[in-house]
Scaffold this motif. Structure first.
Motif, PDB file in Angstrom:
ATOM      1  N   SER A   1      10.915   4.406   7.784  1.00  0.00           N
ATOM      2  CA  SER A   1      10.052   5.354   7.781  1.00  0.00           C
ATOM      3  C   SER A   1       9.643   6.203   9.143  1.00  0.00           C
ATOM      4  O   SER A   1       9.047   4.795   9.812  1.00  0.00           O
ATOM      5  N   SER A   2      10.258   7.032  10.031  1.00  0.00           N
ATOM      6  CA  SER A   2       9.502   8.241  10.694  1.00  0.00           C
ATOM      7  C   SER A   2       8.423   8.768   9.882  1.00  0.00           C
ATOM      8  O   SER A   2       7.495   8.379   9.559  1.00  0.00           O
TER       9      SER A   2
ATOM     10  N   ASN B   1       9.068  -0.270   6.782  1.00  0.00           N
ATOM     11  CA  ASN B   1       8.133   0.812   6.689  1.00  0.00           C
ATOM     12  C   ASN B   1       6.699   0.615   6.332  1.00  0.00           C
ATOM     13  O   ASN B   1       5.955   2.206   6.820  1.00  0.00           O
TER      14      ASN B   1
ATOM     15  N   GLY C   1       4.729   2.574   0.859  1.00  0.00           N
ATOM     16  CA  GLY C   1       5.404   0.599   0.536  1.00  0.00           C
ATOM     17  C   GLY C   1       5.459   0.809  -0.778  1.00  0.00           C
ATOM     18  O   GLY C   1       6.301   0.158  -1.662  1.00  0.00           O
TER      19      GLY C   1
ATOM     20  N   TYR D   1       1.786   5.954  18.009  1.00  0.00           N
ATOM     21  CA  TYR D   1       2.407   6.225  16.910  1.00  0.00           C
ATOM     22  C   TYR D   1       3.732   7.434  17.408  1.00  0.00           C
ATOM     23  O   TYR D   1       5.045   7.049  16.222  1.00  0.00           O
TER      24      TYR D   1
ATOM     25  N   ILE E   1       0.814  12.564   3.430  1.00  0.00           N
ATOM     26  CA  ILE E   1       0.943  12.161   1.843  1.00  0.00           C
ATOM     27  C   ILE E   1      -0.225  11.264   1.550  1.00  0.00           C
ATOM     28  O   ILE E   1      -0.402  10.066   2.458  1.00  0.00           O
TER      29      ILE E   1
ATOM     30  N   SER F   1       0.806  -1.069  -0.309  1.00  0.00           N
ATOM     31  CA  SER F   1      -0.043  -0.212   0.172  1.00  0.00           C
ATOM     32  C   SER F   1       0.702   1.022  -0.266  1.00  0.00           C
ATOM     33  O   SER F   1       2.685   1.301   0.554  1.00  0.00           O
TER      34      SER F   1
ATOM     35  N   SER G   1       3.512   0.565   9.120  1.00  0.00           N
ATOM     36  CA  SER G   1       3.144   0.436  10.553  1.00  0.00           C
ATOM     37  C   SER G   1       1.337   0.863  10.378  1.00  0.00           C
ATOM     38  O   SER G   1       0.890   0.660   9.642  1.00  0.00           O
ATOM     39  N   VAL G   2       1.485   1.030  11.848  1.00  0.00           N
ATOM     40  CA  VAL G   2       0.002   0.493  12.482  1.00  0.00           C
ATOM     41  C   VAL G   2      -0.022   2.032  13.126  1.00  0.00           C
ATOM     42  O   VAL G   2       0.714   2.320  13.355  1.00  0.00           O
TER      43      VAL G   2
ATOM     44  N   GLY H   1       3.189 -11.907   6.179  1.00  0.00           N
ATOM     45  CA  GLY H   1       3.792 -12.023   7.344  1.00  0.00           C
ATOM     46  C   GLY H   1       3.615 -10.608   8.293  1.00  0.00           C
ATOM     47  O   GLY H   1       3.908  -9.527   7.851  1.00  0.00           O
TER      48      GLY H   1
ATOM     49  N   THR I   1      -2.416   8.712   1.061  1.00  0.00           N
ATOM     50  CA  THR I   1      -2.314   6.994   0.961  1.00  0.00           C
ATOM     51  C   THR I   1      -3.515   5.987   1.133  1.00  0.00           C
ATOM     52  O   THR I   1      -4.375   7.423   2.044  1.00  0.00           O
ATOM     53  N   PRO I   2      -4.198   5.298   1.533  1.00  0.00           N
ATOM     54  CA  PRO I   2      -5.130   4.512   2.282  1.00  0.00           C
ATOM     55  C   PRO I   2      -4.859   5.229   3.067  1.00  0.00           C
ATOM     56  O   PRO I   2      -5.939   4.870   4.064  1.00  0.00           O
TER      57      PRO I   2
ATOM     58  N   ARG J   1       0.737  -2.574  20.481  1.00  0.00           N
ATOM     59  CA  ARG J   1       0.430  -3.389  19.133  1.00  0.00           C
ATOM     60  C   ARG J   1       1.454  -1.791  18.216  1.00  0.00           C
ATOM     61  O   ARG J   1       2.531  -2.943  17.396  1.00  0.00           O
TER      62      ARG J   1
ATOM     63  N   ALA K   1       5.899  -7.496  12.810  1.00  0.00           N
ATOM     64  CA  ALA K   1       6.186  -6.937  14.450  1.00  0.00           C
ATOM     65  C   ALA K   1       6.512  -9.085  15.413  1.00  0.00           C
ATOM     66  O   ALA K   1       6.799  -8.600  16.322  1.00  0.00           O
TER      67      ALA K   1
HETATM   68  P1  NAD Z   1      -0.884   2.309   4.776  1.00  0.00           P
HETATM   69  O1  NAD Z   1      -1.495   2.019   5.424  1.00  0.00           O
HETATM   70  O2  NAD Z   1      -1.534   3.120   3.435  1.00  0.00           O
HETATM   71  O3  NAD Z   1       0.593   1.308   4.265  1.00  0.00           O
HETATM   72  C1  NAD Z   1       0.862   0.662   5.041  1.00  0.00           C
HETATM   73  C2  NAD Z   1       1.253  -1.163   4.831  1.00  0.00           C
HETATM   74  O4  NAD Z   1       1.538  -1.761   5.837  1.00  0.00           O
HETATM   75  C3  NAD Z   1      -0.441  -1.914   4.842  1.00  0.00           C
HETATM   76  O5  NAD Z   1      -0.033  -2.778   3.792  1.00  0.00           O
HETATM   77  C4  NAD Z   1      -0.396  -2.988   5.682  1.00  0.00           C
HETATM   78  O6  NAD Z   1      -0.873  -3.561   5.521  1.00  0.00           O
HETATM   79  C5  NAD Z   1       1.133  -2.647   5.628  1.00  0.00           C
HETATM   80  N1  NAD Z   1       0.835  -3.540   8.073  1.00  0.00           N
HETATM   81  C6  NAD Z   1       1.172  -3.299   8.598  1.00  0.00           C
HETATM   82  N2  NAD Z   1       0.547  -3.631   9.450  1.00  0.00           N
HETATM   83  C7  NAD Z   1       1.459  -4.614   9.277  1.00  0.00           C
HETATM   84  C8  NAD Z   1       2.604  -5.720   9.433  1.00  0.00           C
HETATM   85  N3  NAD Z   1       2.619  -5.912  11.179  1.00  0.00           N
HETATM   86  N4  NAD Z   1       3.120  -6.992   8.942  1.00  0.00           N
HETATM   87  C9  NAD Z   1       3.574  -6.013   8.146  1.00  0.00           C
HETATM   88  N5  NAD Z   1       2.933  -5.648   7.242  1.00  0.00           N
HETATM   89  C10 NAD Z   1       2.385  -4.361   7.744  1.00  0.00           C
HETATM   90  O7  NAD Z   1       0.855   3.567   4.877  1.00  0.00           O
HETATM   91  P2  NAD Z   1       1.694   4.762   4.265  1.00  0.00           P
HETATM   92  O8  NAD Z   1       0.254   5.846   4.017  1.00  0.00           O
HETATM   93  O9  NAD Z   1       1.892   4.493   2.812  1.00  0.00           O
HETATM   94  O10 NAD Z   1       2.185   4.931   5.128  1.00  0.00           O
HETATM   95  C11 NAD Z   1       3.716   4.296   4.943  1.00  0.00           C
HETATM   96  C12 NAD Z   1       5.135   4.766   6.061  1.00  0.00           C
HETATM   97  O11 NAD Z   1       5.270   5.969   6.145  1.00  0.00           O
HETATM   98  C13 NAD Z   1       3.882   4.533   7.431  1.00  0.00           C
HETATM   99  O12 NAD Z   1       5.619   4.196   8.642  1.00  0.00           O
HETATM  100  C14 NAD Z   1       4.141   5.709   7.865  1.00  0.00           C
HETATM  101  O13 NAD Z   1       3.546   5.532   9.198  1.00  0.00           O
HETATM  102  C15 NAD Z   1       4.875   6.670   7.846  1.00  0.00           C
HETATM  103  N6  NAD Z   1       4.104   8.527   7.098  1.00  0.00           N
HETATM  104  C16 NAD Z   1       3.184   8.586   6.184  1.00  0.00           C
HETATM  105  C17 NAD Z   1       2.355   9.466   6.120  1.00  0.00           C
HETATM  106  C18 NAD Z   1       0.824   9.430   5.532  1.00  0.00           C
HETATM  107  O14 NAD Z   1       0.435  10.685   5.617  1.00  0.00           O
HETATM  108  N7  NAD Z   1       0.643   8.451   4.312  1.00  0.00           N
HETATM  109  C19 NAD Z   1       3.003  10.385   7.032  1.00  0.00           C
HETATM  110  C20 NAD Z   1       4.058  10.561   7.982  1.00  0.00           C
HETATM  111  C21 NAD Z   1       4.762   8.480   8.075  1.00  0.00           C
END
Ligand code: NAD
Length: 243
Positions: A136-137, A82, A19, A151, A183, A16, A84-85, A54, A185-186, A101, A57
């Motif tokens: 990815s912070s 990268n 990533g 978070y 950014i 997603s 995250s939840v 997988g 994203t979903p 978590r 964590a």
């Molecule tokens: P996203 O929610 O679109 O994608 C995150 C992906 O991580 C998902 O596909 C999910 O299934 C996967 N994932 C979650 N838990 C997992 C686990 N335990 N094991 C394996 N995969 C797991 O997120 P994004 O917006 O693309 O963010 C990517 C990174 O950038 C993250 O670290 C997020 O914290 C960081 N970030 C994003 C933003 C933003 O605005 N989108 C801002 C700051 C930081």
């Protein structure tokens, strides 16, 4: 010239958003990619991608990732941690399980990944600093926003962890951290239009970032373009933190 020609990379959270954009750019730059997410994607993976399902964590997931890299390639060059939840609630309302978590997925997973993979990192290319870890912070690491205690704590921890790892494993491995701002994203799916407008307006760029704009920074930090950069953090936030 491709920036990651022949390199072997692991990307977590690969299904997603950022990533997925990183996987696409890594492929375009000539890398082989082990793409890790909770579930395997539907359909056949593109050439150059090895999907692995997988939970990052879990230490066992990282054993499988390292085993796959060793069996297929005998080494690893890039680790992009990268996944995250983000579970939103003020600290007094956040369930302890949700705290745990978020720390596990957003912070501990990187330690588990480095523990499993560092022996493979950078072993395949003779130049020093050929192994690259990119974490990815988030801007949440450096600015308080209501509703993100775990978070933000995990993302702040990643900056310190990145510095520690850079010192521990240099010069063979470089370790750097990206701090994305808003950014599109979903991850933003549940956020109201009004809150989105406010977030975009809070940047100097006046808009959301695109996942490929973070991927460009990740490629830079993963490649020899950044050969003298380690232990640092790069804001990719459209000037959000400058405002
Ligand atoms: P996203 O929610 O679109 O994608 C995150 C992906 O991580 C998902 O596909 C999910 O299934 C996967 N994932 C979650 N838990 C997992 C686990 N335990 N094991 C394996 N995969 C797991 O997120 P994004 O917006 O693309 O963010 C990517 C990174 O950038 C993250 O670290 C997020 O914290 C960081 N970030 C994003 C933003 C933003 O605005 N989108 C801002 C700051 C930081």
């Amino acid at each position: 010239r491709q920036l990651l020609a022949g390199k072997v990379a692991v990307v977590t959270g690969a299904a997603s958003g950022i990533g997925a954009a990183v996987v696409e750019r890594f492929l375009a730059e000539g890398a082989h990619v082990i793409a890790v997410d909770l579930t395997e994607p539907d359909g056949a993976a593109p050439a150059g991608v090895l999907p692995l399902a997988g939970d990052v964590a879990q230490a066992g997931t990282w054993t499988r990732i390292a085993d796959l890299a060793r069996a297929e390639f005998g080494r690893l060059d890039v680790l992009h941690s990268n996944a995250s939840v983000n579970i939103t609630a003020p600290a007094h309302e956040l369930a302890e399980t949700d705290w745990n978590r978020q720390i596990a997925v957003n912070l501990t997973a990187t330690y588990l990944g480095v523990r499993a993979c560092v022996g493979l990192l950078g072993a395949g290319f003779p130049e020093r600093g050929a192994g690259a870890v990119v974490l990815s912070s988030s801007v949440h690491a450096v600015a308080g926003l209501p509703g993100h205690p775990a978070y933000a704590a995990a993302k702040g921890g990643l900056i310190s962890l990145g510095r520690q790892l850079a010192v521990e494993y240099g010069p063979r491995v470089r370790v750097n951290t990206v701090l994305p701002g808003p950014i599109l994203t979903p991850a933003w799916d549940g956020v109201s239009a009004e809150d989105r407008r406010r977030s975009a307006a809070a940047t100097a760029a006046g808009r959301f970032g695109r996942p490929e704009e973070v991927a460009a920074a990740v490629v830079f930090l993963a490649s020899a373009q950044s050969s003298y950069i380690t232990g640092t953090s790069l804001l990719v936030d459209g000037g959000w933190s400058a405002k």
